[in-house]
Write an enzyme that holds these catalytic residues in place. Sequence first.
Site, PDB file in Angstrom:
ATOM      1  N   GLU A  65       0.834  -1.213   0.000  1.00 56.07           N
ATOM      2  CA  GLU A  65       0.000   0.000   0.000  1.00 56.07           C
ATOM      3  C   GLU A  65       0.864   1.257   0.000  1.00 56.07           C
ATOM      4  O   GLU A  65       0.610   2.218  -0.732  1.00 56.07           O
ATOM      5  CB  GLU A  65      -0.910   0.032   1.236  1.00 56.07           C
ATOM      6  CG  GLU A  65      -1.923  -1.095   1.303  1.00 56.07           C
ATOM      7  CD  GLU A  65      -1.402  -2.313   2.059  1.00 56.07           C
ATOM      8  OE1 GLU A  65      -0.200  -2.643   1.938  1.00 56.07           O
ATOM      9  OE2 GLU A  65      -2.207  -2.936   2.758  1.00 56.07           O
ATOM     10  N   CYS A  96      -2.117  -2.765   7.311  1.00 58.52           N
ATOM     11  CA  CYS A  96      -1.580  -2.693   8.673  1.00 58.52           C
ATOM     12  C   CYS A  96      -1.783  -1.277   9.232  1.00 58.52           C
ATOM     13  O   CYS A  96      -2.125  -0.342   8.497  1.00 58.52           O
ATOM     14  CB  CYS A  96      -0.098  -3.078   8.676  1.00 58.52           C
ATOM     15  SG  CYS A  96       0.975  -1.825   7.942  1.00 58.52           S
ATOM     16  N   CYS A  99       0.169   1.651   7.548  1.00 56.55           N
ATOM     17  CA  CYS A  99      -0.392   1.950   6.224  1.00 56.55           C
ATOM     18  C   CYS A  99      -1.702   2.715   6.348  1.00 56.55           C
ATOM     19  O   CYS A  99      -1.998   3.595   5.539  1.00 56.55           O
ATOM     20  CB  CYS A  99      -0.615   0.668   5.419  1.00 56.55           C
ATOM     21  SG  CYS A  99       0.901   0.018   4.711  1.00 56.55           S
TER      22      CYS A  99
END
Length: 139
Positions: A65, A96, A99
Site C-alpha cells: 500500500e 496494517c 499503512c
Amino acid sequence: MKRAPRTPADERRDELLAAARVARRRALAPYSHFKVGAALRTRSGAIVTGCNVENASYGLTLCAERVAVFKAVSEGLRRFEAIAVVAGARGPAAPCGPCRQILWELCGDVLVHMSDLRGRLITRAMSELLPLPFDRRSL
Ligand code: THU
C-alpha cells in the site's frame, strides 16, 4: 434470486482488484513469503500499483500500500478515489496500522477493497478502518 446488474462502480472496483493482483506477482517477499499487491486509483482514473518489498533487515520492508501511495505522490498525483489490496491470506487482508495512517493522511477517506486470491472481498471506507484518527487537524 435475481443478481443486481453490474454498475460502473463495480467495473472500476474489479479493474482495480485485477491491477492489484498483477502487482502482487512482482512482490519481493523472500522472508515472509506473504505477497501483497495494491492498486490505487486517482479521481481522474489513473491507476498506480505497488507490491511489498522486503529487506534482510526486516524493519526496512515496505508494504504494498505504501509503495503505491508514495509512487503516486512522487508522480504528482494527489487526489484519490480508492485502493485495492490483494493478498494470499485466508480471507481478505486489511492494511496494517502504519499503512492506515499513511493512507488517511495522503489519500483521505478513500474506499479500500480487500481481496484474497479466491476473490473473497471486503470493502470499507478509510474512515471505518481508522476511526478517531490523528492527523493535521490534531496538531
Ligand atoms: N504487508 C503488506 O504489504 N501490506 C499489509 O497491509 C500487511 C503486510 C507485507 C509486509 C511484509 O512484506 C509481509 O506483508 C508480511 O507482513
